[in-house]
Design a protein around this motif. Structure first.
Motif, PDB file in Angstrom:
ATOM      1  N   LYS A 107      -9.975  -6.265   3.666  1.00  0.00           N
ATOM      2  CA  LYS A 107     -10.846  -5.599   2.700  1.00  0.00           C
ATOM      3  C   LYS A 107     -11.962  -4.833   3.392  1.00  0.00           C
ATOM      4  O   LYS A 107     -12.348  -3.750   2.966  1.00  0.00           O
ATOM      5  CB  LYS A 107     -11.478  -6.623   1.744  1.00  0.00           C
ATOM      6  N   ASP A 164      -3.440   0.184  -4.993  1.00  0.00           N
ATOM      7  CA  ASP A 164      -4.750   0.272  -4.349  1.00  0.00           C
ATOM      8  C   ASP A 164      -4.988  -1.001  -3.541  1.00  0.00           C
ATOM      9  O   ASP A 164      -4.186  -1.933  -3.576  1.00  0.00           O
ATOM     10  CB  ASP A 164      -5.859   0.508  -5.379  1.00  0.00           C
ATOM     11  N   GLN A 165      -6.099  -1.042  -2.810  1.00  0.00           N
ATOM     12  CA  GLN A 165      -6.339  -2.140  -1.882  1.00  0.00           C
ATOM     13  C   GLN A 165      -6.326  -3.509  -2.561  1.00  0.00           C
ATOM     14  O   GLN A 165      -5.652  -4.429  -2.110  1.00  0.00           O
ATOM     15  CB  GLN A 165      -7.663  -1.923  -1.154  1.00  0.00           C
ATOM     16  N   GLN A 166      -7.063  -3.659  -3.660  1.00  0.00           N
ATOM     17  CA  GLN A 166      -7.146  -4.956  -4.331  1.00  0.00           C
ATOM     18  C   GLN A 166      -5.799  -5.379  -4.911  1.00  0.00           C
ATOM     19  O   GLN A 166      -5.401  -6.531  -4.795  1.00  0.00           O
ATOM     20  CB  GLN A 166      -8.223  -4.928  -5.426  1.00  0.00           C
ATOM     21  N   ARG A 198       0.837  -1.211   0.000  1.00  0.00           N
ATOM     22  CA  ARG A 198       0.000   0.000   0.000  1.00  0.00           C
ATOM     23  C   ARG A 198       0.870   1.259   0.000  1.00  0.00           C
ATOM     24  O   ARG A 198       0.545   2.232  -0.678  1.00  0.00           O
ATOM     25  CB  ARG A 198      -0.931  -0.001   1.214  1.00  0.00           C
TER      26      ARG A 198
END
Length: 131
Positions: A96, A31-33, A26
């Motif tokens: 998530k 991005d998160q995914q 990160r």
């Protein structure tokens, strides 16, 4: 108990390894995914090899002449595999849904509660003052 301490230690180790690499991904701007995918591809393999080596080492207990040692070997090997599977299945979904900081805080709280309930030792880090 040796079983509880080893199981908690392995579970925490797997989770910290995963979360540390996720945080690094990160910070690199993913991005998160994308960060979760990259973490599963790299750290997932490292955690898998760690689990395999631990299970094979613990399985040496199954060759013991003492039945309690054999049973402990099977129980610990199963627990380590369970920690591995839960880390790779549950932790990405938790990250998530929650922020990284909240996931770490929640995980730490559950571990402290488990230790307290299992051992009967008060491991309260802080107390919330009452009204």
């Amino acid at each position: 108990s040796m079983f509880a301490s080893l199981t908690i230690g392995v579970g925490v180790d797997f989770a910290l390894h995963f979360l540390h690499n996720y945080k690094r991904e990160r910070q690199a701007g993913l991005d998160q995914q994308a960060a979760l995918t990259a973490t599963l591809e790299t750290t997932g393999q490292a955690i898998r090899w760690n689990a395999v080596v631990l299970v094979l080492g613990i399985m040496a207990l199954t060759f013991s002449a003492l039945k309690p040692d054999r049973d402990l070997g099977i129980l610990l090997a199963t627990a380590i595999l369970t920690c591995y599977v839960m880390t790779l299945l549950f932790l990405p979904r938790l990250v998530k849904r929650l922020s990284l900081g909240l996931a770490l805080l929640l995980g730490g709280w559950f571990i402290l509660r488990f230790i307290s309930n299992f051992t009967g030792v008060d491991v309260t880090v802080f107390e919330i003052p009452g009204p």
